[in-house]
Design a protein around this motif. Sequence first.
Motif, PDB file in Angstrom:
ATOM      1  N   SER A  71      50.813  54.595 -69.036  1.00  0.00           N
ATOM      2  CA  SER A  71      49.592  55.346 -68.723  1.00  0.00           C
ATOM      3  C   SER A  71      48.938  54.918 -67.419  1.00  0.00           C
ATOM      4  CB  SER A  71      48.586  55.201 -69.877  1.00  0.00           C
ATOM      5  OG  SER A  71      48.147  53.860 -70.006  1.00  0.00           O
ATOM      6  N   GLY A  72      49.608  54.045 -66.646  1.00  0.00           N
ATOM      7  CA  GLY A  72      49.085  53.664 -65.343  1.00  0.00           C
ATOM      8  C   GLY A  72      48.038  52.565 -65.401  1.00  0.00           C
ATOM      9  N   ASP A  73      47.497  52.254 -64.234  1.00  0.00           N
ATOM     10  CA  ASP A  73      46.504  51.188 -64.113  1.00  0.00           C
ATOM     11  C   ASP A  73      45.089  51.717 -64.299  1.00  0.00           C
ATOM     12  OD1 ASP A  73      48.600  49.537 -63.515  1.00  0.00           O
ATOM     13  OD2 ASP A  73      48.084  49.286 -61.396  1.00  0.00           O
ATOM     14  N   ILE A  74      44.221  50.858 -64.824  1.00  0.00           N
ATOM     15  CA  ILE A  74      42.790  51.127 -64.797  1.00  0.00           C
ATOM     16  C   ILE A  74      42.265  50.701 -63.431  1.00  0.00           C
ATOM     17  CG2 ILE A  74      40.587  50.734 -65.944  1.00  0.00           C
ATOM     18  CD1 ILE A  74      42.100  49.662 -68.339  1.00  0.00           C
ATOM     19  N   GLU A  75      41.394  51.485 -62.848  1.00  0.00           N
ATOM     20  CA  GLU A  75      40.767  51.102 -61.579  1.00  0.00           C
ATOM     21  C   GLU A  75      39.551  50.228 -61.908  1.00  0.00           C
ATOM     22  OE1 GLU A  75      39.214  53.094 -57.393  1.00  0.00           O
ATOM     23  OE2 GLU A  75      39.779  54.374 -59.072  1.00  0.00           O
ATOM     24  N   LEU A  76      39.732  48.916 -61.750  1.00  0.00           N
ATOM     25  CA  LEU A  76      38.725  47.957 -62.183  1.00  0.00           C
ATOM     26  C   LEU A  76      37.888  47.454 -61.005  1.00  0.00           C
ATOM     27  CD1 LEU A  76      40.990  45.894 -64.619  1.00  0.00           C
ATOM     28  CD2 LEU A  76      39.287  47.621 -65.228  1.00  0.00           C
ATOM     29  N   PRO A  77      36.603  47.182 -61.241  1.00  0.00           N
ATOM     30  CA  PRO A  77      35.729  46.701 -60.168  1.00  0.00           C
ATOM     31  C   PRO A  77      35.890  45.198 -59.961  1.00  0.00           C
ATOM     32  CG  PRO A  77      34.463  46.973 -62.177  1.00  0.00           C
ATOM     33  CD  PRO A  77      35.863  47.407 -62.499  1.00  0.00           C
ATOM     34  N   PHE A  78      36.397  44.802 -58.811  1.00  0.00           N
ATOM     35  CA  PHE A  78      36.554  43.384 -58.517  1.00  0.00           C
ATOM     36  C   PHE A  78      35.190  42.716 -58.450  1.00  0.00           C
ATOM     37  CE2 PHE A  78      40.339  45.133 -56.083  1.00  0.00           C
ATOM     38  CZ  PHE A  78      41.204  44.938 -57.145  1.00  0.00           C
ATOM     39  N   GLY A  79      35.097  41.518 -59.016  1.00  0.00           N
ATOM     40  CA  GLY A  79      33.839  40.779 -58.975  1.00  0.00           C
ATOM     41  C   GLY A  79      32.894  41.108 -60.106  1.00  0.00           C
ATOM     42  N   ALA A  80      33.317  41.968 -61.036  1.00  0.00           N
ATOM     43  CA  ALA A  80      32.444  42.348 -62.165  1.00  0.00           C
ATOM     44  C   ALA A  80      33.225  42.195 -63.470  1.00  0.00           C
ATOM     45  CB  ALA A  80      31.932  43.769 -61.990  1.00  0.00           C
ATOM     46  N   PRO A  81      33.422  40.963 -63.940  1.00  0.00           N
ATOM     47  CA  PRO A  81      34.251  40.760 -65.134  1.00  0.00           C
ATOM     48  C   PRO A  81      33.720  41.446 -66.383  1.00  0.00           C
ATOM     49  CG  PRO A  81      33.173  38.716 -64.479  1.00  0.00           C
ATOM     50  CD  PRO A  81      32.981  39.685 -63.358  1.00  0.00           C
ATOM     51  N   ASP A  82      32.405  41.500 -66.559  1.00  0.00           N
ATOM     52  CA  ASP A  82      31.844  42.164 -67.743  1.00  0.00           C
ATOM     53  C   ASP A  82      32.242  43.638 -67.777  1.00  0.00           C
ATOM     54  OD1 ASP A  82      29.926  40.230 -69.213  1.00  0.00           O
ATOM     55  OD2 ASP A  82      29.404  39.962 -67.113  1.00  0.00           O
ATOM     56  N   THR A  83      32.068  44.310 -66.643  1.00  0.00           N
ATOM     57  CA  THR A  83      32.408  45.728 -66.570  1.00  0.00           C
ATOM     58  C   THR A  83      33.911  45.935 -66.717  1.00  0.00           C
ATOM     59  OG1 THR A  83      30.519  46.128 -65.124  1.00  0.00           O
ATOM     60  CG2 THR A  83      32.249  47.802 -65.153  1.00  0.00           C
ATOM     61  N   ALA A  84      34.693  45.086 -66.072  1.00  0.00           N
ATOM     62  CA  ALA A  84      36.148  45.203 -66.163  1.00  0.00           C
ATOM     63  C   ALA A  84      36.614  45.042 -67.607  1.00  0.00           C
ATOM     64  CB  ALA A  84      36.814  44.167 -65.268  1.00  0.00           C
ATOM     65  N   LEU A  85      36.063  44.076 -68.310  1.00  0.00           N
ATOM     66  CA  LEU A  85      36.447  43.862 -69.705  1.00  0.00           C
ATOM     67  C   LEU A  85      36.065  45.061 -70.568  1.00  0.00           C
ATOM     68  CD1 LEU A  85      35.539  40.093 -70.193  1.00  0.00           C
ATOM     69  CD2 LEU A  85      37.833  41.090 -70.141  1.00  0.00           C
ATOM     70  N   ASP A  86      34.894  45.631 -70.316  1.00  0.00           N
ATOM     71  CA  ASP A  86      34.479  46.819 -71.065  1.00  0.00           C
ATOM     72  C   ASP A  86      35.460  47.975 -70.853  1.00  0.00           C
ATOM     73  OD1 ASP A  86      32.277  45.512 -72.068  1.00  0.00           O
ATOM     74  OD2 ASP A  86      30.858  46.401 -70.640  1.00  0.00           O
ATOM     75  N   MET A  87      35.920  48.142 -69.631  1.00  0.00           N
ATOM     76  CA  MET A  87      36.845  49.228 -69.326  1.00  0.00           C
ATOM     77  C   MET A  87      38.212  48.997 -69.982  1.00  0.00           C
ATOM     78  SD  MET A  87      35.781  49.717 -65.307  1.00  0.00           S
ATOM     79  CE  MET A  87      36.922  51.073 -64.974  1.00  0.00           C
ATOM     80  N   ARG A  91      40.069  51.390 -72.899  1.00  0.00           N
ATOM     81  CA  ARG A  91      41.442  51.902 -72.827  1.00  0.00           C
ATOM     82  C   ARG A  91      42.247  51.438 -74.055  1.00  0.00           C
ATOM     83  NH1 ARG A  91      45.426  53.325 -68.830  1.00  0.00           N
ATOM     84  NH2 ARG A  91      43.664  54.158 -67.645  1.00  0.00           N
ATOM     85  N   SER A  92      42.120  50.174 -74.410  1.00  0.00           N
ATOM     86  CA  SER A  92      42.865  49.655 -75.564  1.00  0.00           C
ATOM     87  C   SER A  92      42.426  50.320 -76.857  1.00  0.00           C
ATOM     88  CB  SER A  92      42.664  48.137 -75.677  1.00  0.00           C
ATOM     89  OG  SER A  92      43.098  47.475 -74.517  1.00  0.00           O
ATOM     90  N   ARG A  93      41.130  50.565 -76.980  1.00  0.00           N
ATOM     91  CA  ARG A  93      40.606  51.210 -78.191  1.00  0.00           C
ATOM     92  C   ARG A  93      41.150  52.632 -78.323  1.00  0.00           C
ATOM     93  NH1 ARG A  93      35.137  50.313 -77.627  1.00  0.00           N
ATOM     94  NH2 ARG A  93      35.273  48.409 -78.877  1.00  0.00           N
ATOM     95  N   GLU A  94      41.253  53.336 -77.208  1.00  0.00           N
ATOM     96  CA  GLU A  94      41.788  54.696 -77.249  1.00  0.00           C
ATOM     97  C   GLU A  94      43.256  54.680 -77.685  1.00  0.00           C
ATOM     98  OE1 GLU A  94      42.377  58.645 -74.386  1.00  0.00           O
ATOM     99  OE2 GLU A  94      41.598  56.773 -73.548  1.00  0.00           O
ATOM    100  N   ILE A  95      44.025  53.737 -77.165  1.00  0.00           N
ATOM    101  CA  ILE A  95      45.453  53.658 -77.514  1.00  0.00           C
ATOM    102  C   ILE A  95      45.627  53.278 -78.979  1.00  0.00           C
ATOM    103  CG2 ILE A  95      47.605  52.416 -77.058  1.00  0.00           C
ATOM    104  CD1 ILE A  95      46.577  52.088 -74.131  1.00  0.00           C
ATOM    105  N   ALA A  96      44.978  52.190 -79.390  1.00  0.00           N
ATOM    106  CA  ALA A  96      45.124  51.724 -80.770  1.00  0.00           C
ATOM    107  C   ALA A  96      44.521  52.714 -81.755  1.00  0.00           C
ATOM    108  CB  ALA A  96      44.467  50.355 -80.928  1.00  0.00           C
TER     109      ALA A  96
END
Length: 284
Positions: A71-87, A91-96
């Motif tokens: 399904s490709g890569d998520i476009e994650l915001p560098f320097g924002a670990p909280d937001t990246a983890l949420d994203m 994605r994982s929740r949608e798949i599972a």
Amino acid sequence: MIKPNIETFIGCEADFDEATTVIFGAPFDSTVSYRPGSRFGPAAIRHESYGIEIYSPYQDKELEDFKICDSGDIELPFGAPDTALDMITERSREIAGNGKIPVMLGGEHLVTLGQLRALNDKYPKIHVIQFDAHSDLRDDYLGVKLSHACVMRRAFELSNVEMIHQFCIRSGEKTEFEFASENTDMHKFNSEGLDEVVNQLSDGTPVYLTIDLDCLDPSCMPGTGTPEAGGINFTELLNAVVKIGKLNIIGADINELAPNLDTSGQSTALACKLLRELLIAIQK
């Protein structure tokens, strides 16, 4: 008909709806404690995958025998670990949530926490099997609690993670090893004890597999951000993945490939082969 040039991992071109397993990339490396570059790992694995075969002589099966979607890569915001983890969690929740197994390509090891948060909401009494040179059990790293050096400590705190089984661990603060002696199932230096863990978990227990590629000896995996002398070789890791794949795998990841740190390409080629074997091993 001319179609868009969309690069996927070799043999993984099923549609999402028909797939049993879904790959995605989490190209994030903003909390690494030493050398960055793992953000380039997912794309490098896809591109290099066309240098391997879809057939596994180890398991006598082909990737195309199964319905696997990249399904490709998520476009994650560098320097924002909280937001990246949420994203990543989203994605994982949608798949599972659609009854499929999510397989994530890192990125640094912190990305594992995002996927585990999603699975923690779905499954009870999860057992995590971790292959890693580092325990990743620090409560914080330089005052920061969201770091790849702390990811297993944060995983331990999730409500439905019952146990973390750690293999190949050979680096960490003394306090991490003390914490592990009371709270995790740590197997130092290699994969000894894996057979017993697999037997213990063969009753259908939900199992999550996370592989930090620095579990391997740097002589075969130089392209990683925090290499540690010692470790296992590819064959030992391959055999471990095949054994673990027989369990009730609810999700998995391979992380910490930094292709820019190994211009020979051998590290990326190894990661491709390992991913092929993992994808085949977890099919039921």
